[in-house]
Design an enzyme around this catalytic site. Structure first.
Site, PDB file in Angstrom:
ATOM      1  N   TYR A 177       0.841  -1.198   0.000  1.00 35.51           N
ATOM      2  CA  TYR A 177       0.000   0.000   0.000  1.00 35.51           C
ATOM      3  C   TYR A 177       0.868   1.236   0.000  1.00 35.51           C
ATOM      4  O   TYR A 177       2.064   1.186   0.324  1.00 35.51           O
ATOM      5  CB  TYR A 177      -0.955   0.005   1.201  1.00 35.51           C
ATOM      6  CG  TYR A 177      -0.318   0.363   2.526  1.00 35.51           C
ATOM      7  CD1 TYR A 177      -0.261   1.686   2.962  1.00 35.51           C
ATOM      8  CD2 TYR A 177       0.222  -0.619   3.350  1.00 35.51           C
ATOM      9  CE1 TYR A 177       0.318   2.015   4.185  1.00 35.51           C
ATOM     10  CE2 TYR A 177       0.801  -0.307   4.572  1.00 35.51           C
ATOM     11  CZ  TYR A 177       0.845   1.018   4.981  1.00 35.51           C
ATOM     12  OH  TYR A 177       1.416   1.352   6.182  1.00 35.51           O
ATOM     13  N   CYS A 178       0.257   2.371  -0.372  1.00 36.23           N
ATOM     14  CA  CYS A 178       1.000   3.627  -0.351  1.00 36.23           C
ATOM     15  C   CYS A 178       0.062   4.768   0.039  1.00 36.23           C
ATOM     16  O   CYS A 178      -0.654   4.670   1.034  1.00 36.23           O
ATOM     17  CB  CYS A 178       1.731   3.879  -1.654  1.00 36.23           C
ATOM     18  SG  CYS A 178       0.734   3.802  -3.148  1.00 36.23           S
ATOM     19  N   ARG A 179       0.015   5.844  -0.756  1.00 35.59           N
ATOM     20  CA  ARG A 179      -0.708   7.041  -0.336  1.00 35.59           C
ATOM     21  C   ARG A 179      -2.210   6.958  -0.539  1.00 35.59           C
ATOM     22  O   ARG A 179      -2.968   7.626   0.160  1.00 35.59           O
ATOM     23  CB  ARG A 179      -0.160   8.252  -1.085  1.00 35.59           C
ATOM     24  CG  ARG A 179       1.252   8.619  -0.690  1.00 35.59           C
ATOM     25  CD  ARG A 179       1.798   9.735  -1.552  1.00 35.59           C
ATOM     26  NE  ARG A 179       3.116  10.158  -1.101  1.00 35.59           N
ATOM     27  CZ  ARG A 179       3.872  11.000  -1.771  1.00 35.59           C
ATOM     28  NH1 ARG A 179       3.461  11.495  -2.921  1.00 35.59           N
ATOM     29  NH2 ARG A 179       5.059  11.342  -1.294  1.00 35.59           N
ATOM     30  N   CYS A 183      -2.131   6.075  -6.167  1.00 37.25           N
ATOM     31  CA  CYS A 183      -0.692   6.151  -5.943  1.00 37.25           C
ATOM     32  C   CYS A 183      -0.004   5.044  -6.744  1.00 37.25           C
ATOM     33  O   CYS A 183      -0.329   3.859  -6.578  1.00 37.25           O
ATOM     34  CB  CYS A 183      -0.383   6.002  -4.457  1.00 37.25           C
ATOM     35  SG  CYS A 183       1.364   6.106  -4.065  1.00 37.25           S
TER      36      CYS A 183
END
Length: 218
Positions: A177-179, A183
């Site tokens: 996962y990220c932002r 993303c």
């Protein structure tokens, strides 16, 4: 005497502030944790002057607040409901604008080539964490990770991924996962790790959405 028109005109100030792709990108970054105008400008590929002008629009609309820390101004969200508002905007656009579906498919053409590894939902991720069957990979930068992250997540910024593979378990599915949903970092991480033989999917949201839902963070 206040009229209904006055109320709607004031409400429209929020809509006007959100009516810019650059401002939405800035909000996505600020949702990870407070940041300076210099850092925000770099992330959004803007000059410091342009980023500052966009931030002032957001500030006047009550969407961000700023505090001085030495010579820097640090910006943060005024309200976690802003993340929810942006999520609703995204859902409406994806449901009603054919252009959004086309753009997403063009941006991530190889995200799920065989149709077997769809992005994991919040509910699925919670179940996987509770059962211990998944490991979380946070591919954001270290300062964003330190500002807040999902429980038990391992932080490996994307550019360090290949050099830190020893941190990733082979006996569990990895969820990157990220932002947020748009993303590109988590998409890229999934593609790289699949080629190396890892069982990996991406979380279909990001840290801000998880936090806004009232779920535990570290």
């Amino acid at each position: 005497m206040t009229s209904r028109q006055d109320l709607f005109d004031t409400l429209a100030q929020v809509a006007k502030a959100l009516g810019s792709g650059h401002r939405l990108m800035l909000l996505e970054r600020i949702a990870q944790g407070e940041a300076s105008v210099e850092a925000l400008a770099s992330d959004a590929d803007l000059t410091v002057g342009n980023a500052s002008a966009h931030l002032q629009h957001l500030r006047r609309a009550g969407l961000v607040t700023a505090t001085r820390c030495g010579k820097q101004m640090l910006y943060r969200l005024t309200d976690q409901r802003i993340v929810t508002l942006m999520g609703l905007m995204r859902e409406v656009a994806e449901t009603n604008l054919a252009e959004m579906e086309r753009l997403v498919s063009r941006m991530y053409p190889d995200d799920n080539p065989d149709g077997t590894l769809e992005a994991i939902s919040r509910e699925e991720l919670l179940a996987g964490l509770n059962s211990g069957k998944v490991a979380l990979l946070d591919v954001r930068q270290e300062e964003e990770f330190k500002a807040g992250h999902l429980p038990t997540a391992i932080n490996i910024p994307l550019e360090q991924l290949e050099s830190m593979l020893n941190k990733l378990p082979r006996d569990r599915e990895i969820i990157a996962y990220c932002r947020g949903p748009y993303c590109v970092l988590s998409h890229e991480a999934v593609q790289r790790l699949r080629k190396l033989g890892y069982h990996v999917r991406r979380f279909d949201e990001g840290f801000p959405e998880w936090k806004a839902a009232g779920l535990p963070t570290h």
